[in-house]
Write a protein that holds these residues in place. Structure first.
Motif, PDB file in Angstrom:
ATOM      1  N   LYS A  39       0.839  -1.189   0.128  1.00 33.61           N
ATOM      2  CA  LYS A  39      -0.002  -0.194  -0.048  1.00 33.61           C
ATOM      3  C   LYS A  39       0.799   1.235  -0.060  1.00 33.61           C
ATOM      4  O   LYS A  39       1.794   1.396   0.722  1.00 33.61           O
ATOM      5  CB  LYS A  39      -0.810   0.054   1.365  1.00 33.61           C
ATOM      6  CG  LYS A  39      -1.858   1.182   1.392  1.00 33.61           C
ATOM      7  CD  LYS A  39      -2.671   1.044   2.268  1.00 33.61           C
ATOM      8  CE  LYS A  39      -3.510   2.409   2.607  1.00 33.61           C
ATOM      9  NZ  LYS A  39      -4.367   2.466   3.758  1.00 33.61           N
ATOM     10  N   GLU A  40       0.342   2.255  -0.879  1.00 36.13           N
ATOM     11  CA  GLU A  40       1.123   3.518  -0.877  1.00 36.13           C
ATOM     12  C   GLU A  40       0.182   4.541  -0.583  1.00 36.13           C
ATOM     13  O   GLU A  40      -0.710   4.610  -1.130  1.00 36.13           O
ATOM     14  CB  GLU A  40       1.493   3.835  -2.186  1.00 36.13           C
ATOM     15  CG  GLU A  40       2.443   2.638  -3.184  1.00 36.13           C
ATOM     16  CD  GLU A  40       3.724   2.168  -2.218  1.00 36.13           C
ATOM     17  OE1 GLU A  40       4.339   3.198  -1.648  1.00 36.13           O
ATOM     18  OE2 GLU A  40       4.215   0.938  -2.147  1.00 36.13           O
ATOM     19  N   GLU A  41       0.348   5.272   0.534  1.00 34.96           N
ATOM     20  CA  GLU A  41      -0.558   6.365   0.918  1.00 34.96           C
ATOM     21  C   GLU A  41      -0.524   7.598   0.466  1.00 34.96           C
ATOM     22  O   GLU A  41       0.695   8.182   0.372  1.00 34.96           O
ATOM     23  CB  GLU A  41      -0.831   6.234   2.477  1.00 34.96           C
ATOM     24  CG  GLU A  41      -1.110   4.942   3.051  1.00 34.96           C
ATOM     25  CD  GLU A  41      -1.103   4.945   4.551  1.00 34.96           C
ATOM     26  OE1 GLU A  41      -1.126   6.146   5.109  1.00 34.96           O
ATOM     27  OE2 GLU A  41      -1.195   3.960   5.433  1.00 34.96           O
ATOM     28  N   ASP A  42      -1.461   8.439   0.165  1.00 34.43           N
ATOM     29  CA  ASP A  42      -1.375   9.782  -0.245  1.00 34.43           C
ATOM     30  C   ASP A  42      -0.472  10.157  -1.250  1.00 34.43           C
ATOM     31  O   ASP A  42       0.323  10.973  -1.296  1.00 34.43           O
ATOM     32  CB  ASP A  42      -1.099  10.644   1.048  1.00 34.43           C
ATOM     33  CG  ASP A  42      -2.044  10.671   2.256  1.00 34.43           C
ATOM     34  OD1 ASP A  42      -3.370  10.425   1.689  1.00 34.43           O
ATOM     35  OD2 ASP A  42      -1.640  10.854   3.237  1.00 34.43           O
ATOM     36  N   TYR A  54      -5.248  13.374  -3.781  1.00 37.70           N
ATOM     37  CA  TYR A  54      -4.312  12.617  -3.090  1.00 37.70           C
ATOM     38  C   TYR A  54      -5.048  11.095  -3.170  1.00 37.70           C
ATOM     39  O   TYR A  54      -6.422  10.966  -3.319  1.00 37.70           O
ATOM     40  CB  TYR A  54      -3.968  12.921  -1.871  1.00 37.70           C
ATOM     41  CG  TYR A  54      -3.262  13.940  -1.667  1.00 37.70           C
ATOM     42  CD1 TYR A  54      -1.747  14.018  -1.620  1.00 37.70           C
ATOM     43  CD2 TYR A  54      -3.838  15.112  -1.393  1.00 37.70           C
ATOM     44  CE1 TYR A  54      -1.131  15.050  -1.855  1.00 37.70           C
ATOM     45  CE2 TYR A  54      -3.027  16.514  -1.255  1.00 37.70           C
ATOM     46  CZ  TYR A  54      -1.786  16.367  -1.278  1.00 37.70           C
ATOM     47  OH  TYR A  54      -0.814  17.370  -1.511  1.00 37.70           O
ATOM     48  N   CYS A  55      -4.293  10.181  -3.801  1.00 36.09           N
ATOM     49  CA  CYS A  55      -5.074   8.661  -3.635  1.00 36.09           C
ATOM     50  C   CYS A  55      -4.229   7.585  -2.722  1.00 36.09           C
ATOM     51  O   CYS A  55      -2.911   7.782  -2.521  1.00 36.09           O
ATOM     52  CB  CYS A  55      -5.015   8.357  -5.183  1.00 36.09           C
ATOM     53  SG  CYS A  55      -3.334   7.876  -5.916  1.00 36.09           S
ATOM     54  N   ASP A  56      -4.874   6.505  -2.480  1.00 35.52           N
ATOM     55  CA  ASP A  56      -4.242   5.340  -1.917  1.00 35.52           C
ATOM     56  C   ASP A  56      -4.118   4.397  -2.885  1.00 35.52           C
ATOM     57  O   ASP A  56      -5.109   4.279  -3.728  1.00 35.52           O
ATOM     58  CB  ASP A  56      -5.059   4.852  -0.640  1.00 35.52           C
ATOM     59  CG  ASP A  56      -4.912   5.744   0.506  1.00 35.52           C
ATOM     60  OD1 ASP A  56      -3.930   6.807   0.515  1.00 35.52           O
ATOM     61  OD2 ASP A  56      -5.593   5.633   1.502  1.00 35.52           O
ATOM     62  N   TYR A  58      -3.162   0.267  -3.986  1.00 34.86           N
ATOM     63  CA  TYR A  58      -2.778  -0.990  -3.323  1.00 34.86           C
ATOM     64  C   TYR A  58      -2.186  -1.824  -4.732  1.00 34.86           C
ATOM     65  O   TYR A  58      -2.960  -1.701  -5.652  1.00 34.86           O
ATOM     66  CB  TYR A  58      -4.081  -1.649  -2.994  1.00 34.86           C
ATOM     67  CG  TYR A  58      -4.723  -0.637  -1.706  1.00 34.86           C
ATOM     68  CD1 TYR A  58      -4.693  -1.197  -0.487  1.00 34.86           C
ATOM     69  CD2 TYR A  58      -5.612   0.287  -2.017  1.00 34.86           C
ATOM     70  CE1 TYR A  58      -5.201  -0.310   0.703  1.00 34.86           C
ATOM     71  CE2 TYR A  58      -6.080   0.899  -1.029  1.00 34.86           C
ATOM     72  CZ  TYR A  58      -5.955   0.565   0.178  1.00 34.86           C
ATOM     73  OH  TYR A  58      -6.365   1.298   1.180  1.00 34.86           O
ATOM     74  N   LYS A  77     -11.418   7.726   0.941  1.00 37.17           N
ATOM     75  CA  LYS A  77     -10.163   6.673   0.550  1.00 37.17           C
ATOM     76  C   LYS A  77      -9.740   5.720   1.628  1.00 37.17           C
ATOM     77  O   LYS A  77     -10.075   4.806   1.550  1.00 37.17           O
ATOM     78  CB  LYS A  77      -9.327   7.132  -0.210  1.00 37.17           C
ATOM     79  CG  LYS A  77      -8.243   8.130   0.345  1.00 37.17           C
ATOM     80  CD  LYS A  77      -7.103   8.544  -0.339  1.00 37.17           C
ATOM     81  CE  LYS A  77      -6.149   9.648   0.439  1.00 37.17           C
ATOM     82  NZ  LYS A  77      -5.358   9.199   1.360  1.00 37.17           N
ATOM     83  N   GLU A  78      -9.655   6.416   2.891  1.00 38.55           N
ATOM     84  CA  GLU A  78      -9.187   5.598   4.050  1.00 38.55           C
ATOM     85  C   GLU A  78     -10.134   4.482   4.449  1.00 38.55           C
ATOM     86  O   GLU A  78      -9.728   3.261   4.701  1.00 38.55           O
ATOM     87  CB  GLU A  78      -8.623   6.344   5.037  1.00 38.55           C
ATOM     88  CG  GLU A  78      -7.269   7.227   4.804  1.00 38.55           C
ATOM     89  CD  GLU A  78      -7.431   8.405   4.019  1.00 38.55           C
ATOM     90  OE1 GLU A  78      -6.711   9.046   3.834  1.00 38.55           O
ATOM     91  OE2 GLU A  78      -8.846   8.908   3.760  1.00 38.55           O
ATOM     92  N   ASP A 117      -9.072  10.515  -3.249  1.00 36.74           N
ATOM     93  CA  ASP A 117      -9.919  11.457  -2.736  1.00 36.74           C
ATOM     94  C   ASP A 117     -10.161  12.272  -3.981  1.00 36.74           C
ATOM     95  O   ASP A 117      -9.263  13.183  -4.182  1.00 36.74           O
ATOM     96  CB  ASP A 117      -9.389  12.086  -1.481  1.00 36.74           C
ATOM     97  CG  ASP A 117      -9.806  11.234  -0.384  1.00 36.74           C
ATOM     98  OD1 ASP A 117     -10.623  10.503  -0.171  1.00 36.74           O
ATOM     99  OD2 ASP A 117      -9.044  11.416   0.779  1.00 36.74           O
TER     100      ASP A 117
END
Length: 612
Positions: A39-42, A54-56, A58, A77-78, A117
């Motif tokens: 997972k890569e956040e923001d 910003y996106c998450d 996977y 998104k979270e 998001d």
């Protein structure tokens, strides 16, 4: 094929009930769950106007690049990755915005899964302008192109995925024709966003929910983009002159905030009670000729709202020239999120278009329907449909033959507004019990001869299946119409009446008019001992309304009239009120789905389905 053989061949834990052995190919080549999830956040995406969202992401940890699935929504998104078991709608923790789907299922099978998001949501910059607005459609286009060209975990192929909000936005963005978009699969769909909110022109508090579902850091009314400040202030005053709106203290809160930052989308909703340029850009029916990618439309037999009719409208449209198919997949088994019921069908679809695996899905007939009470079948629209008129009669009966006499007194009920009573009056008509299995599949319309002692009123109609024991099955068919909207006979087709919702035509009190009401399509077998029941009323609160003191607007349902209105329903030889029912004769066995796994008990898909 036995279940264990199927599981070994496909890497799936269950054999989906909606797969047919005749149209399932290369099962051994389906993507297997062999990867772990990273997972890569923001992760930053810069849109064409410089706005940063910003996106998450996977993605499979063991490979550098993979085809991309984008799940787009304003729900945040979270929380899409939060897991606490599969929750039914009855759970106190149930959250209908948990609609991105089962990202682990697809990442483990070699897909990159991106959840952004949108602007104005979560940490993303910009203004949140309400759902499905033209800016949002353009932003999703930019995100698709970013995923196809700049995302380091992408192989350049992009598809859209998701349920409800995540589904409805897909064709709107696809109509802009982003070059890297390969296919879409809206697991819920509407083609007419005006009627999604104002079914038959009847206002509803359904869309009130978006204030709590969309975590916006900068909500802005789209109406502020359509007109100047003084014009909008005047519009807010004018809308409150409608007594049905002006009486409601919850609505008053929205009209008395400036700048209009409170409940911005539902404020927009209330400011546009007719179909206008607020609704049209959000309605796919005006853009069918622009949809150029393969599309799998999916819905359920929804008990409320307008969910199944739009899917059939899209499938019937000659303007869509790209490959298309549809599934009406669920039965009575209710709603459960995260949404997993279609996982296997989604895998079959995405593997075909994104990984060039010939799964057989395009060889299947284009319509796959779960006929309630019998199973899955390929066929629609049914050329062999025999439309039958089920007439309203005296003594609250429904009969297949018309009334023999005219000049009979009407039935009546009185709507009394909720500030003077909790009672909701209705008229209920019931048929004789069926003596043999009888199928009805297709669109339904109600022809109702009625008068009201007002210049406008809500008509709400529900068709129920009554069991042998006398109880109502939970999945009714619903239709609505505001009396002031005229039927467009030239555009109307059998089972699909069309009304002009752009202009109000006040009704002459006491005048008998024929109202033609669309009722959501049906796909159901009535067994011996069951019967049909028609309910006609003017209010239709959600079940939780009576026991709640909070969130009253979420449960109000159709916005009721603030006045007492008497309804007279005519049903005799002179005024033959009836339901037009799509009767289906016996079906050729080849049209029924032939299960891929045989001699197994309790074999199903991943999780329960949803009612829309």
């Amino acid at each position: 094929m036995k279940l264990e053989e199927f599981k070994s061949l496909t890497g799936l834990e269950k054999a989906p009930v909606y797969w047919d052995r005749r149209y399932s190919k290369n099962l051994d080549k389906l993507s297997k769950p062999v990867y772990t999830v990273a997972k890569e956040e923001d992760v930053l995406i810069t849109l064409r106007d410089g706005c940063k969202i910003y996106c998450d992401i996977y993605h499979p940890a063991e490979i550098e690049k993979a085809p991309v699935l984008i799940a787009w929504t304003a729900y945040g998104k979270e929380m899409q990755a939060m897991r606490h078991g599969s929750l039914p709608g009855s759970s106190n923790y149930f959250d209908h915005s948990l609609e991105a789907g089962d990202m682990d299922y697809f990442v483990e099978r070699g897909y990159t899964f991106i959840i952004p998001d949108p602007r104005g949501i979560g940490k993303s910059e910009g203004e949140f302008l309400g759902i499905y607005n033209p800016q949002e459609q353009e932003d999703l286009y930019d995100t698709i192109e970013w995923a196809g060209t700049e995302c380091k975990w992408s192989n350049g192929k992009v598809a859209l995925t998701g349920y409800s909000y995540f589904g409805i936005i897909q064709p709107l963005a696809a109509a802009l024709q982003p070059p890297h978009l390969v296919c879409i699969m809206p697991l819920s769909y509407t083609d007419d966003y005006y009627q999604h909110g104002y079914y038959g022109g009847v206002g509803c508090t359904y869309m009130n929910m978006y204030w709590e579902l969309c975590p916006s850091n900068n909500p802005v009314s789209w109406t502020t983009k359509m007109m100047g400040e003084e014009e909008m202030k005047q519009l807010m005053k004018d809308v409150q002159k409608d007594p049905d709106i002006g009486i409601n203290t919850y609505f008053a809160k929205m009209f008395n905030v400036w700048p209009p930052k409170y409940h911005t989308f539902y404020l927009d909703y209330l400011l546009h009670p007719q179909e206008d340029d607020f609704w049209k850009p959000r309605s796919m029916k005006y853009k069918y000729d622009q949809l150029k990618v393969p599309t799998y439309f999916k819905c359920g037999w929804a008990p409320s709202g307008r969910w199944s009719a739009p899917v059939f409208n899209a499938m019937n449209s000659d303007e869509i020239t790209a490959y298309k198919r549809c599934g009406v997949m669920e039965g009575y088994n209710g709603m459960e999120l995260p949404y997993r019921f279609m996982n296997e069908e989604m895998l079959k679809w995405y593997d075909h278009w994104m990984k060039d695996v010939d799964t057989g899905i395009t060889e299947e007939p284009p319509y796959k329907l779960n006929i309630l009470g019998r199973g899955y079948r390929y066929e629609y629209p049914l050329a062999r449909t025999e439309y039958k008129k089920l007439y309203l009669h005296t003594f609250e009966e429904l009969r297949w033959e018309p009334a023999a006499e005219g000049n009979l007194p009407p039935d009546s009920f009185t709507h009394r507004p909720p500030h003077i009573t909790n009672r909701v009056e209705s008229l209920v008509y019931t048929s004789n019990r069926f003596t043999k299995p009888t199928e009805f599949t297709g669109p339904i319309e109600l022809h109702l001869f009625a008068s009201i002692d007002s210049d406008n009123a809500n008509f709400i109609a529900k068709i129920w299946q009554i069991t042998q024991g006398g109880t109502r099955m939970p999945l009714c068919r619903t239709g609505m119409l505001k009396a002031c909207y005229k039927l467009d006979k030239e555009k109307s087709e059998i089972g699909r009446p069309v009304h002009d919702y752009s202009e109000v035509h006040p009704v002459t009190p006491g005048e008998i008019n024929e109202y033609v009401i669309e009722i959501n399509p049906i796909g159901m077998v009535f067994d011996p001992g069951t019967c049909i029941q028609l309910e006609i009323k003017a209010m239709d609160n959600y079940e939780a309304q009576a026991g709640a003191w909070q969130a009253k607007m979420d449960h109000l349902g159709p916005i009721p009239s603030a006045n007492t209105i008497n309804y007279k329903i005519y049903r005799d030889k002179d005024y033959p009120s009836h339901i037009l029912m799509p009767h289906i004769p016996e079906t050729n066995g080849e049209l029924w789905l032939q299960p891929i796994v045989t001699n197994e008990i309790g074999v199903g898909a991943s999780g329960k389905g949803s009612t829309h």
